[in-house]
Design an enzyme around this catalytic site. Structure first.
Site, PDB file in Angstrom:
ATOM      1  N   THR A 102       4.052   2.874   2.622  1.00 58.16           N
ATOM      2  CA  THR A 102       4.674   1.750   3.479  1.00 58.16           C
ATOM      3  C   THR A 102       6.209   1.635   3.525  1.00 58.16           C
ATOM      4  O   THR A 102       6.678   0.854   4.193  1.00 58.16           O
ATOM      5  CB  THR A 102       4.215   0.496   3.365  1.00 58.16           C
ATOM      6  OG1 THR A 102       4.071   0.235   1.885  1.00 58.16           O
ATOM      7  CG2 THR A 102       2.747   0.143   3.934  1.00 58.16           C
ATOM      8  N   GLY A 103       6.738   2.600   2.694  1.00 57.89           N
ATOM      9  CA  GLY A 103       8.234   2.708   2.781  1.00 57.89           C
ATOM     10  C   GLY A 103       8.834   1.871   1.700  1.00 57.89           C
ATOM     11  O   GLY A 103      10.060   1.457   1.789  1.00 57.89           O
ATOM     12  N   PRO A 145       0.809  -1.161  -0.120  1.00 56.45           N
ATOM     13  CA  PRO A 145      -0.044   0.025   0.012  1.00 56.45           C
ATOM     14  C   PRO A 145       0.809   1.532  -0.067  1.00 56.45           C
ATOM     15  O   PRO A 145       2.133   1.376   0.300  1.00 56.45           O
ATOM     16  CB  PRO A 145      -0.828  -0.161   1.454  1.00 56.45           C
ATOM     17  CG  PRO A 145      -0.546  -1.440   1.984  1.00 56.45           C
ATOM     18  CD  PRO A 145       0.651  -2.045   1.052  1.00 56.45           C
ATOM     19  N   GLU A 178     -23.964   8.695  18.431  1.00 55.98           N
ATOM     20  CA  GLU A 178     -22.646   8.337  18.590  1.00 55.98           C
ATOM     21  C   GLU A 178     -22.702   7.567  20.001  1.00 55.98           C
ATOM     22  O   GLU A 178     -22.128   6.244  19.916  1.00 55.98           O
ATOM     23  CB  GLU A 178     -21.665   9.308  18.839  1.00 55.98           C
ATOM     24  CG  GLU A 178     -21.500  10.302  17.513  1.00 55.98           C
ATOM     25  CD  GLU A 178     -20.926   9.317  16.369  1.00 55.98           C
ATOM     26  OE1 GLU A 178     -20.239   8.445  16.651  1.00 55.98           O
ATOM     27  OE2 GLU A 178     -21.245   9.774  14.983  1.00 55.98           O
TER      28      GLU A 178
HETATM   29  P1  ADP Z   1       6.013   4.252  -0.493  1.00 54.16           P
HETATM   30  O1  ADP Z   1       7.126   4.337  -1.627  1.00 54.16           O
HETATM   31  O2  ADP Z   1       5.754   2.830  -0.115  1.00 54.16           O
HETATM   32  O3  ADP Z   1       4.783   4.852  -0.920  1.00 54.16           O
HETATM   33  P2  ADP Z   1       7.699   6.200   1.054  1.00 54.16           P
HETATM   34  O4  ADP Z   1       8.721   5.135   1.079  1.00 54.16           O
HETATM   35  O5  ADP Z   1       7.627   7.059  -0.244  1.00 54.16           O
HETATM   36  O6  ADP Z   1       6.504   4.848   0.707  1.00 54.16           O
HETATM   37  O7  ADP Z   1       7.410   6.391   2.385  1.00 54.16           O
HETATM   38  C1  ADP Z   1       7.393   8.003   2.556  1.00 54.16           C
HETATM   39  C2  ADP Z   1       7.809   8.210   3.940  1.00 54.16           C
HETATM   40  O8  ADP Z   1       7.368   7.537   5.001  1.00 54.16           O
HETATM   41  C3  ADP Z   1       9.362   7.914   3.946  1.00 54.16           C
HETATM   42  O9  ADP Z   1      10.159   8.891   3.486  1.00 54.16           O
HETATM   43  C4  ADP Z   1       9.834   7.855   5.433  1.00 54.16           C
HETATM   44  O10 ADP Z   1       9.582   9.014   5.903  1.00 54.16           O
HETATM   45  C5  ADP Z   1       8.214   7.135   5.880  1.00 54.16           C
HETATM   46  N1  ADP Z   1       8.221   5.890   6.066  1.00 54.16           N
HETATM   47  C6  ADP Z   1       7.361   4.826   5.510  1.00 54.16           C
HETATM   48  N2  ADP Z   1       7.525   3.443   5.959  1.00 54.16           N
HETATM   49  C7  ADP Z   1       8.397   3.615   6.723  1.00 54.16           C
HETATM   50  C8  ADP Z   1       9.051   2.669   7.375  1.00 54.16           C
HETATM   51  N3  ADP Z   1       8.613   1.267   7.317  1.00 54.16           N
HETATM   52  N4  ADP Z   1      10.055   2.935   8.338  1.00 54.16           N
HETATM   53  C9  ADP Z   1      10.465   4.296   8.515  1.00 54.16           C
HETATM   54  N5  ADP Z   1       9.738   5.253   7.898  1.00 54.16           N
HETATM   55  C10 ADP Z   1       8.967   5.137   6.814  1.00 54.16           C
HETATM   56 ZN    ZN Z   2     -22.537   6.195  12.866  1.00 52.33          ZN
END
Ligand code: ADP
Ligand code: ZN
Ligand code: MG
Length: 628
Positions: free
Chosen positions: A214-215, A211, A436
């Site tokens: 997620t890094g 998704p 709620e």
């Molecule tokens: P994707 O490419 O999966 O959409 P990104 O790598 O661009 O996500 O993530 C965006 C930012 O979110 C990264 O630059 C980092 O700062 C943070 N981030 C996302 N996932 C992680 C992780 N697993 N650990 C540490 N930082 C993360």
């Molecule tokens: Zn509701």
């Protein structure tokens, strides 16, 4: 051996600016030569010349096509003054000159020097070449904004090892399994020989699937950082541009550059932008020639380089693996897939710890509790969360980030920024409050629902007027039938409260109903939880779509089955509705007490809320109904 017999495009050349200046310089030189030679000669009208001839002042004449140059007689010296005139068409002139005894001859036609000839042939093409190069470089200096004319210039960002801030696996948390899998790639890059010596083939392509946020991008950089190699990064959408063929040229160029820097990593973000299935469908209508060419070129390049001569590993990221062209996933291409999923509780804690180090954190902040409250958050959300909290703390005038800042930030990320300016009228506010509290009371008694942590009628975001925040006590991967039914009843609790108190219902429950119906349908069609329909899957199966949304397509079923499914779904929702109604009817006084409190304070949370909810009481009969 790399096979590539495609014609090469002209390479952008840093000398092109010189090419541009060359003709100008030569022109100036030419002018200097033309006008700078010999003494100045007096120019006279033709009639004056004729008169001088008739007066016998002229000694000798040289007649050219465009110029007559003549010398006057001089009594004192041999060298008379030289003058010039422009001839007119005059056949009588030779006769006149003869009768006056003037010595005359024709000027030989001007002999073009080899140099002039060369210039006239070479300069014009040079100018064209220079102009072309000038534009294809995207302007002077080449570094300016990329215009539409910057046709073949590659946009890949290059991170050269040792020059940029190094990202390692330590910067990525919560995705331990993916890290372990990518550790192998790091080893391939570091010592390819160890593997090739045995005869093993080093994989060429690795697809990071997961998704958004997620890094994946971070992970690819970390692989490069760990291995200590250069990193070429380009987004799939950047390949496809104005001109057909551009994308393919860029792919070619990218691989050419990368091979020079091997071992290295090429990272293609958003691979789905070029890698969509070519089989049509997917709602992609026409005009995809360009994308297709780009994709073909990518496949060609991946087939073209063999791991033997240069270790170039292509990493790519996508959040929609299901729409990728199967050709991309064949052996020798992106045959390895690494799942980069949303982090679980301990993963979230690890990520929070990374980002908490970058801000000043209060002493008694419990990151574990924060991680518990953020199920479903991706790494990017958590990074954003810590930053938001720091901003809030600073705005508060605090020196450190406290628990309250983090809590507020979580709510912001969850439900959008607080919209205090949006005021509900009193009647609306009352309805929202009962709605709620209805969710909360039903949630407190149904099995499988998460602990209610907070009820609020402060409007947030676009849709939610109020909300009930439920906090899971643990991450859940498997839910049983009773738990699903409990969730459906809780979703219907809001609407049921409106019915019990006001006898009418509002539009505010539509999202609840949507979610409740979705759940019920999944119970019947995906999870085989219906006794009538049996353990059959009536949908076409999960298509691994991380972006969620959209029900799966149904299998082709008979009319009777379709009717039975509809009835079963309706039964589940209706049963849950009745459960919610009976819980609320029995606890109507409590519902009113809590709702009034909520109207007062706008928010009820924590221990106080738990105390109130503990008072929910059910009679034997209702208890039986609820415990279905
Ligand atoms: P994707 O490419 O999966 O959409 P990104 O790598 O661009 O996500 O993530 C965006 C930012 O979110 C990264 O630059 C980092 O700062 C943070 N981030 C996302 N996932 C992680 C992780 N697993 N650990 C540490 N930082 C993360
Ligand atoms: Zn509701
Ligand atoms: Mg990314």
């Amino acid at each position: 051996m790399p096979i590539n017999d495609k014609p090469r495009r002209p390479r952008p050349n840093p000398l092109s600016i010189i090419f541009l200046l060359l003709p100008v310089g030569l022109l100036i030189l030419n002018l200097v030569f033309t006008f700078g030679n010999g003494p100045r000669v007096a120019k006279v009208p033709y009639s004056f010349f004729i008169k001088q001839v008739q007066d016998e002042q002229v000694a000798r004449v040289s007649v050219g096509q465009n110029l007559i140059r003549y010398q006057l007689k001089d009594s004192e010296s041999e060298q008379g003054q030289v003058q010039e005139t422009t001839p007119i068409f005059d056949l009588e002139l030779p006769k006149l000159l003869e009768t006056k005894g003037v010595e005359f001859a024709a000027t030989p036609p001007p002999q073009n020097s080899w140099f002039t000839t060369l210039l006239s042939w070479v300069i014009p093409p040079l100018i064209f070449v220079a102009i072309f190069q000038f534009f294809s470089r995207g302007g002077i200096g080449g570094g300016g904004p990329q215009g539409a004319l910057s046709v073949t210039k590659n946009k890949a960002k290059v991170y050269v090892e040792g020059q940029d801030e190094k990202i390692t696996f330590d910067d990525v948390a919560g995705v331990e399994e993916s890290k372990a899998e990518l550790q192998e790639i790091v080893e391939f890059l570091q010592s390819p020989k160890r593997f090739t010596d045995i005869g093993a083939k080093i994989p060429k392509g690795v697809l990071l699937v997961g998704p958004p946020g997620t890094g994946k991008t971070l992970m690819a950089k970390a692989v490069a950082g760990e291995a200590g190699v250069s990193f070429f990064s380009i987004s799939g959408s950047e390949f496809v541009e104005l001109f057909v063929g551009t994308g393919a040229a860029r792919v070619r160029d990218l691989f050419e550059q990368a091979k020079k820097k091997a071992p290295c990593i090429i990272f293609i973000d958003e691979l789905d932008a070029i890698g969509k299935s070519r089989a049509g469908g997917n709602g992609f209508v026409g005009g995809n020639d360009e994308r297709e060419q780009t994709l073909n070129q990518l496949l060609t390049e991946m087939d073209g380089f063999s791991a033997g001569d240069a270790t170039v590993i292509v990493l790519a990221a996508t959040n929609r693996p299901e729409i990728l062209d199967p050709a991309l996933l064949r052996p020798g291409r992106f045959d390895r897939q690494v799942l980069v999923d949303r982090p679980d509780l301990s993963g979230r804690l690890a990520i929070l710890e990374i980002y908490a180090k970058k801000v000043k954190l209060g002493e008694n902040v419990d990151l574990k509790a924060m991680a518990t409250r953020t199920p479903g958050f991706a790494g990017a959300d958590l990074a954003n969360l810590v930053n938001e909290a720091a901003l809030l703390a600073a705005r508060r005038g605090s020196k450190v980030v406290e628990t309250e800042d983090l809590a507020e930030a979580i709510e912001r990320v969850v439900a959008g920024l607080e919209k205090k300016s949006r005021v509900l009228n009193d009647k609306e506010k009352k309805i929202v409050a009962y709605h709620e509290v209805g969710h909360a009371l039903v949630g407190a008694k149904m099995t499988g629902t998460e602990q209610v942590e907070k009820i609020s009628i402060v409007p947030r975001g676009m849709a939610a007027l109020g909300y009930t925040l439920q906090v899971p006590t643990e991450d859940r991967f498997l839910l049983n039938e009773a738990e699903l039914r409990g969730q459906i009843a809780t979703l219907l609790g809001g609407r049921a409260a409106e019915e019990v108190i006001f006898g009418s219902i509002t539009t505010g429950a539509s999202n609840d109903l949507q979610r409740a119906t979705d759940l019920a349908e999944q119970m019947v069609t995906s999870y085989g939880m219906s006794e009538v329909l049996g353990p059959l899957a009536y949908d076409k199966g999960q298509q691994n779509n991380f972006l969620g949304g959209g029900m799966n397509a149904r299998r082709i079923v008979s009319n009777e089955t379709a009717k039975a499914i509809d009835k079963e779904v309706k039964d589940i929702v209706e049963t849950a509705h009745q459960q919610a109604l009976s819980i609320l009817k029995e606890n109507k006084p409590l519902l009113e007490v809590i709702a009034e409190q909520l109207l007062d304070s706008e928010v009820i949370e924590g221990d106080h809320l738990r105390e109130l909810l503990a008072k929910v009481h059910l009679s034997e009969a209702v208890n039986e109904l609820v415990a279905i």
